[in-house]
Design a protein around this motif. Structure first.
Motif, PDB file in Angstrom:
ATOM      1  N   PHE A  83     -11.968   2.098   5.542  1.00 24.35           N
ATOM      2  CA  PHE A  83     -10.513   1.957   5.504  1.00 24.35           C
ATOM      3  C   PHE A  83     -10.034   1.204   6.743  1.00 24.35           C
ATOM      4  CE2 PHE A  83      -6.347   4.532   4.616  1.00 24.35           C
ATOM      5  CZ  PHE A  83      -5.743   3.366   4.170  1.00 24.35           C
ATOM      6  N   THR A 101     -14.612  -5.424  -1.440  1.00 22.33           N
ATOM      7  CA  THR A 101     -14.682  -6.189  -0.196  1.00 22.33           C
ATOM      8  C   THR A 101     -15.667  -7.343  -0.331  1.00 22.33           C
ATOM      9  OG1 THR A 101     -14.138  -4.238   1.118  1.00 22.33           O
ATOM     10  CG2 THR A 101     -15.224  -6.047   2.262  1.00 22.33           C
ATOM     11  N   HIS A 154      -9.782  -7.820  -0.448  1.00 18.76           N
ATOM     12  CA  HIS A 154      -9.570  -6.865   0.636  1.00 18.76           C
ATOM     13  C   HIS A 154      -8.343  -5.972   0.398  1.00 18.76           C
ATOM     14  CE1 HIS A 154     -12.718  -8.758   2.965  1.00 18.76           C
ATOM     15  NE2 HIS A 154     -12.198  -9.925   2.657  1.00 18.76           N
ATOM     16  N   ARG A 156      -8.447  -1.941   0.155  1.00 21.65           N
ATOM     17  CA  ARG A 156      -7.580  -1.069   0.960  1.00 21.65           C
ATOM     18  C   ARG A 156      -6.882  -0.041   0.080  1.00 21.65           C
ATOM     19  NH1 ARG A 156      -1.895  -2.977   3.459  1.00 21.65           N
ATOM     20  NH2 ARG A 156      -1.611  -1.448   5.120  1.00 21.65           N
ATOM     21  N   GLU A 157      -6.390  -0.475  -1.073  1.00 21.08           N
ATOM     22  CA  GLU A 157      -5.714   0.443  -2.000  1.00 21.08           C
ATOM     23  C   GLU A 157      -6.685   1.507  -2.523  1.00 21.08           C
ATOM     24  OE1 GLU A 157      -3.693   0.159  -6.434  1.00 21.08           O
ATOM     25  OE2 GLU A 157      -3.563  -1.575  -5.101  1.00 21.08           O
ATOM     26  N   ALA A 203     -10.757  -2.400   6.280  1.00 24.21           N
ATOM     27  CA  ALA A 203      -9.796  -3.011   5.364  1.00 24.21           C
ATOM     28  C   ALA A 203      -8.469  -3.281   6.064  1.00 24.21           C
ATOM     29  CB  ALA A 203      -9.582  -2.104   4.153  1.00 24.21           C
ATOM     30  N   GLU A 204      -8.049  -2.362   6.922  1.00 22.13           N
ATOM     31  CA  GLU A 204      -6.808  -2.577   7.679  1.00 22.13           C
ATOM     32  C   GLU A 204      -6.937  -3.777   8.614  1.00 22.13           C
ATOM     33  OE1 GLU A 204      -4.213  -1.244   6.781  1.00 22.13           O
ATOM     34  OE2 GLU A 204      -4.156   0.940   6.813  1.00 22.13           O
ATOM     35  N   ALA A 209      -7.428   3.997   0.200  1.00 16.61           N
ATOM     36  CA  ALA A 209      -6.305   4.909   0.426  1.00 16.61           C
ATOM     37  C   ALA A 209      -6.380   6.078  -0.550  1.00 16.61           C
ATOM     38  CB  ALA A 209      -4.985   4.163   0.282  1.00 16.61           C
ATOM     39  N   ALA A 251      -5.553   0.312  12.036  1.00 18.20           N
ATOM     40  CA  ALA A 251      -7.013   0.337  12.135  1.00 18.20           C
ATOM     41  C   ALA A 251      -7.454   1.114  13.357  1.00 18.20           C
ATOM     42  CB  ALA A 251      -7.556  -1.093  12.185  1.00 18.20           C
TER      43      ALA A 251
END
Length: 517
Positions: free
Chosen positions: A149, A120, A125, A129-130, A152-153, A133, A162
């Protein structure tokens, strides 16, 4: 290696001094310890952090690399190496180091979470996120992973996802009041669907937790404004902002003095002197006060197929700091920065931004406070485009006041501070206009939101590009956004924020008074 009690005592003292932000004293102790035990891991890492505090990124990297030479798999050292490389503008190598760390940490949720935080920070980003997850599969209820998370969403525009994550987090960790604030911001609340009663109940039980009080007050202010209860909204906002301001040792006079120093140093003689950097073709700076529309303009222009954005990064400020190594005050930094070799600054800055976006002919840097460095930008990258956002001072003043920034902008929690900062910024911009006539492209927020296509076409033309209709559909832009306007820029353009301050005219009287003085 087993150390004697005296060695351990001195190591603990160095760590204490570091935590008290006394890096030179900590480093002096570690230097003696490293004479006795040259490869001692903790002494090397403390020294690395001390060098980081002193903005000596090369020194930080050198000491971290000594740790990794002895133990290549040391995760703490790997992540510190990413920090150092990022600050040095070596983004490609920083990303490669993170990939190495990620492979090593693939079954460790906590480490994956830390790696995602660093992705981040690098502006990656989608990658964060990956990574998160994967971490969530390993630790589905971990509060830190859920929070990051959700963030990131938000950055990638998945607001419903989110909100679901934030609901889960708040149920799992009821004391995460920052999550309550984030949840309030992901959408417009309605009379039938809001969290106001719940937030009030939480606030009544938060005694002694100042940070929690602040976060809940800002959440309430946002949700109450959404449903039109303006007096109640401002009461909570004022309470939260006041609590935040009391936590700070900030003096707006220091920022005003710095802006005055900048104007005095970067005068007509500075620009008349010979020596410019490389042309800066393709560099686009969008700057101004926070909440002035910089994100909106960034999204409009980065929707053009020939333009991409690195978002808000500190690449320019870090490059200046590196090239002014040893400056012990803001005043000294300003003086030293005027003596920077323009080619060196241009090369350092372009090295980092082009590593972030290697295939883009035009790269936006949307860091609002780059308005402080307009003189250096113009000197070192004379072909760069500089776009300054102009917004009604009451609108932008109120917009800043009602935003709980994670970092930076300490002037935004007191109405008089805000007014004095706005006036100082306006004086500095007037100086730049005087010494750099015709260089700055001024974009007026109110005109942009009321005449979207006309003003957007002017902007694209000012960059020397052909018009593209995607610029009008900026809200469909899929690229990440991690600013305070992340939710707003996923919507079509709207003008409802123009004049919103008038709902609080009496409460904002201190700001009016300073601006009219």
């Amino acid at each position: 290696m087993r150390m004697n009690p005296d060695f351990q005592r001195r190591l603990q003292e160095a760590d204490r001094l570091l935590r008290q932000r006394q890096p030179q004293a900590a480093e002096a102790i570690c230097a003696a310890l490293l004479n006795e035990a040259p490869g001692h891991r903790e002494a090397l890492l403390i020294t690395s952090r001390a060098r980081q505090m002193r903005n000596d990124w090369d020194g930080m990297l050198a000491h971290v690399d000594r740790v990794l030479k002895a133990e290549p798999g040391d995760m703490a050292a790997q992540l510190m190496r990413v920090e150092a490389l990022s600050a040095l503008g070596e983004i490609v190598e920083a990303r490669a180091q993170l990939e190495t760390a990620k492979r090593q940490a693939r079954q460790n949720a906590g480490l994956l979470g830390r790696i995602a935080e660093m992705e981040t920070q690098l502006g990656d980003h989608a990658a964060a996120r990956e990574t998160l997850a994967k971490a969530r599969v390993l630790a589905p209820d971990d509060p830190a992973i859920l929070y990051n998370f959700a963030s990131a969403e938000i950055a990638v525009g998945e607001m419903d996802a989110a909100e679901t994550l934030l609901d889960q987090l708040i149920e799992t960790a009821p004391g995460d009041y920052d999550a309550c604030y984030n949840r309030a911001t992901v959408r417009r609340q309605t009379i039938d669907d809001n969290h106001i009663d719940d937030l009030i109940a939480r606030l009544s039980k938060v005694s002694g937790n100042v940070a929690g009080e602040i976060q809940l007050c800002y959440a309430l202010a946002k949700e109450l404004e959404d449903i039109g209860e303006f007096d109640r909204s401002f009461a909570y906002l004022s309470r939260g902002a006041g609590a935040r301001r009391r936590q700070m040792a900030y003096r707006v006079e220091d920022d005003i003095s710095t802006m005055e120093d900048i104007a005095a140093v970067f005068d007509k003689d500075y620009f008349a002197a010979s020596g410019e950097g490389s042309n800066g073709e393709g560099a686009i700076f969008i700057l101004g006060l926070p909440r002035s529309g910089t994100t909106l303009v960034d999204r409009i222009l980065s929707s053009h197929p020939e333009v991409n954005s690195v978002g808000e990064v500190n690449d320019l400020a870090l490059a200046i700091t590196r090239l002014c190594a040893g400056a012990k005050s803001k005043e000294e930094l300003v003086r030293r920065s005027a003596a920077i070799d323009p080619n060196a600054l241009s090369a350092a800055y372009r090295n980092s931004t082009t590593q972030r976006l290697p295939d883009s002919p035009n790269i936006i840097d949307k860091t609002p406070l780059n308005f402080l460095y307009i003189g250096l930008i113009a000197k070192t990258m004379p072909a760069a485009k500089i776009i300054n956002l102009v917004r009604d001072p009451m609108d932008v003043g109120y917009a800043m006041y009602k935003t709980l920034f994670r970092m930076g902008y300490p002037f935004s929690y007191d109405l008089e501070d805000i007014g004095r900062y706005i006036r100082a910024k306006d004086r500095l911009m007037a100086h730049w206009e005087a010494v750099l006539p015709g260089k700055i492209i001024n974009v007026h927020y109110q005109q942009l939101v009321t005449r979207q296509e006309e003003e957007s076409r002017k902007l694209v033309s000012a960059l020397g590009l052909e018009w593209h209709p995607d610029c009008l559909a900026f809200h469909q832009n899929k690229s990440p956004s991690a600013t305070a306007s992340a939710a707003q820029v996923r919507q079509p353009i709207y003008s409802s924020s123009v004049g919103k301050w008038k709902a609080y005219e009496s409460q904002l009287a201190p700001l009016v008074k300073v601006l009219n003085a």
